[in-house]
Design an enzyme around this catalytic site. Structure first.
Site, mmCIF file in Angstrom:
data_model
loop_
_atom_site.group_PDB
_atom_site.id
_atom_site.type_symbol
_atom_site.label_atom_id
_atom_site.label_comp_id
_atom_site.label_asym_id
_atom_site.label_seq_id
_atom_site.Cartn_x
_atom_site.Cartn_y
_atom_site.Cartn_z
ATOM 1 N N HIS A 13 40.111 38.007 34.142
ATOM 2 C CA HIS A 13 39.133 38.762 33.355
ATOM 3 C C HIS A 13 39.795 39.136 32.031
ATOM 4 O O HIS A 13 40.842 39.788 32.019
ATOM 5 C CB HIS A 13 38.689 40.013 34.117
ATOM 6 C CG HIS A 13 37.977 39.680 35.393
ATOM 7 N ND1 HIS A 13 38.268 40.277 36.596
ATOM 8 C CD2 HIS A 13 36.986 38.795 35.642
ATOM 9 C CE1 HIS A 13 37.478 39.779 37.534
ATOM 10 N NE2 HIS A 13 36.695 38.869 36.984
ATOM 11 N N GLU B 292 45.334 45.058 41.773
ATOM 12 C CA GLU B 292 44.193 45.718 41.128
ATOM 13 C C GLU B 292 44.646 47.117 40.750
ATOM 14 O O GLU B 292 44.672 48.013 41.580
ATOM 15 C CB GLU B 292 43.040 45.762 42.133
ATOM 16 C CG GLU B 292 41.728 46.245 41.602
ATOM 17 C CD GLU B 292 41.026 45.244 40.686
ATOM 18 O OE1 GLU B 292 41.009 45.515 39.479
ATOM 19 O OE2 GLU B 292 40.496 44.225 41.181
#
EC number: 3.5.1.114
Lengths: 320, 312
Positions: A29, A186
């Protein structure tokens, strides 16, 4: 409630092949900056990644999205590694991420084949307060589970909860699924488009620790059996919405930033613009994650509910 | 009090509340949408408060802007540009806004625009002024600061020969920016929403009292005046090579002294601040300013005095 507890631990370790080729992906991303900055740095100077028993290849997952500092151009790359996308003719599609997924699959896969890379790390950030979350497909990823256990025991970074990210009954179509094994990091909270020194340092420490684990494994270290706590996503909760689809309430202040904390039936979850509380209507306690993740507004997810479980893992050692 | 120190100013009847000047700064976007459905909260006797979504296309896409930054194009060149051929969406939109709420600099223009923004920086609830010489907005800031006490409400003065830019709100006679953070782009936090709402409430209360004839005595407020913008260290390819130092991160409005750590390179080297005097950084690590080559801006603290104020 505990779930997924496996039968008593075997006395012999499971023998797994050594890892020779490892990839590190940042910028799957394009606006999750810790991975973007680290991978760009490692492409210039990979010395920090180097170990004696295996080769590490850093790469930028979605370079066009990185350039524009957006999550993706046409579609979410991290949902594009399904056979349907990998096997269409690239020329048939004008979506950049489908072409890019095929390229990545060609370089680091093919997915599911014996030529695929042995391991892939995928570096992500979230706007949610998830600490340094370790994402594994499921508890059956033995090597990744041992890596997580090693990170929790040896890394200076605190609060590294394990989250199983593979939706039940679905095939994994994340970027890391191209390799034989994978781990996604994450880290949050960090806004999109922002690089914070604290998150960068944590991600770096975890990566160093994970590579150390692979090195030890390749050198023949026996990793004993263990039991470990992990969270499994069971459902997604959308924001309350007006009939026209607009969001009509925000995450309740009591829930905001409380990722991995128990959410009990009747606890407030949203607050309307009129100041009214909306309470959780389930009849069980869950552990919410991805609370107020910016990228999930469009996925109609205000947060994900998880169940906590303890998972037994057998010993592993490199096979000969 | 000397009566000649009391400024008689025209009533402030036409007020607009702008949200979504930047489409991914969600507090203002959602407050404006809410007020468009139910405006009870912003209605006050003696004034018309109009909620307005400034950049609806950017809001729809949840991005800052579509073609160019709407909050930089309210200069005479863009506002006077002929709309033929390819004109950026935001320039067209700026002209629409100018005809609805301006024209900028003209007597028909709106009296006051409160423009609602968010930042990823830890700036708290900040008020942004464009000039040090508008007693009305200074008095308003003073009133809001008082009302919010003991919570702080810094006032940022964007008055600078080259760093000042042509804001959306500048079409009004009295432009005020409300900048609340930290909040990531594309995220709506209840706490930030609440803070912004409170500031707007107090701002409208002030206008209502002013219109009703209340006299506000002369006052002095402390403001932070913009001095310089500071870019990230970059390599030859213009790639950023260092991030905001942990000692500076989240320390908006705190003193940065000569020699204090400012950046940390990816090799782990600390780069200190080499200025000669103490400054007060703000907009520290604002996501939208990476592309504007800006890691933070420095400010200096100053005191500004406002005359007494009463409606004419």
């Amino acid at each position: 409630m505990e779930q997924g507890l496996k039968p008593p631990v075997m006395s012999h370790p499971q023998y797994l092949p050594s890892l020779r080729r490892v990839a590190v992906c940042g910028g799957t991303h394009g606006n999750e900056m810790s991975g973007v900055y680290l991978v760009k740095h490692w492409l210039q100077d990979p010395s920090e990644l180097q170990r004696s028993t295996f080769q590490v290849t850093p790469f930028v997952g979605n370079p066009r999205a990185v350039e524009q500092c957006v999550r993706y151009i046409g579609r979410d790359l991290n949902r594009t590694f399904a056979p349907a996308f990998l096997n269409t003719k690239a020329s048939d599609s004008d979506l950049y991420e489908i072409q890019r997924a095929q390229e990545i699959n060609q370089i680091f896969g093919p997915k599911g084949s014996s030529q695929a890379y042995d391991f892939m790390f995928d570096l992500h950030n979230t706007t949610a307060n998830m600490g340094s979350c370790l994402l594994v497909n499921s508890e059956s990823n033995l090597l990744s589970m041992h890596m997580c256990n090693y990170i929790q025991k040896h890394c200076t970074v605190r609060h590294c909860p394990i989250l199983f990210c593979q939706p039940p009954g679905e095939e994994a179509n994340f970027t890391m699924s191209v390799a034989k094994n994978g781990l996604a990091l994450e880290l949050g909270p960090q806004p999109q488009g922002v690089a914070r020194a604290d998150q960068l340092a944590k991600m770096r420490s975890i990566m160093a620790c994970a590579l150390d684990f692979i090195e030890l494994f390749n050198k023949g270290t026996l990793f004993p059996a263990f039991e470990i706590e992990a969270y499994k996503v069971v459902r997604r909760t959308d924001f309350p919405r007006y009939p026209n689809g607009e969001i009509s309430a925000v995450i309740h202040p009591n829930l905001q930033d409380k990722d991995f904390q128990p959410l009990k039936p009747g606890d407030p979850v949203f607050q309307t613009f009129d100041g009214e509380d909306i309470l959780d209507d389930s009849d069980d306690t869950f552990f919410p994650v991805f609370i107020n993740e910016a990228a999930y507004y469009e996925k109609k997810t205000a947060f994900c509910k998880t169940k906590k479980g303890t998972f037994a893992q057998p010993a592993i050692q490199k096979g000969f | 009090m000397n009566s000649c120190q009391v400024l008689r100013d025209a009533p402030v009847r036409k007020v607009a509340l702008f949200g979504g000047t930047h489409g991914n700064e969600l507090s203002g976007v959602f407050l404006v949408k809410h007020w468009q459905e139910d405006g009870a909260e912003i209605q006050r006797p003696g004034l018309e408060a109009r909620p307005f979504l400034a950049n609806p296309r950017a809001v729809e896409k949840c991005c800052r802007y579509v073609d160019c930054d709407l909050n930089r194009v309210f200069d005479s060149e863009n506002l006077g540009k002929e709309l033929t051929g390819h004109v950026p969406y935001e320039v067209r939109r700026a002209q629409e806004i100018n005809s609805l709420f301006g024209p900028k600099g003209q007597p028909e223009a709106y009296d006051l625009i409160l423009d609602l923004h968010n930042t990823t920086a830890n700036m708290g609830g900040t008020l942004i002024l464009e000039t040090s010489r508008d007693c009305f907005t200074l008095q308003m800031c003073h009133y809001i600061q008082d009302a919010l006490w003991p919570d702080s409400c810094p006032v940022f003065l964007l008055e600078h020969p080259s760093l000042k830019y042509a804001t959306t709100r500048s079409v009004a006679k009295h432009p005020v920016g409300i900048e609340v953070g930290p909040q990531p782009q594309g995220v709506l936090r209840a706490d930030i929403l609440g803070k912004m709402r409170k500031i707007v409430q107090h701002g409208l209360d002030f206008v209502q009292k002013f219109n009703a004839g209340q006299e506000f005595p002369p006052c002095t407020i402390e403001i932070y005046k913009i001095m310089e913008k500071v870019d990230y260290p970059r390599d030859k390819k213009n790639e950023i090579t260092a991030v905001i130092h942990p000692n500076l991160q989240d320390r908006d409005w705190q003193p940065l002294n000569p020699g204090d750590p400012m950046f940390l390179t990816l090799e782990g080297k600390t780069i200190p601040y080499e200025g000669e005097t103490t400054v007060y950084p703000t907009f520290v690590n604002e996501a939208a300013y990476y592309e504007k080559q800006q890691a933070f801006v420095t400010t200096v603290k100053e005191k500004l005095s406002a005359k007494g104020l009463k409606v004419s």
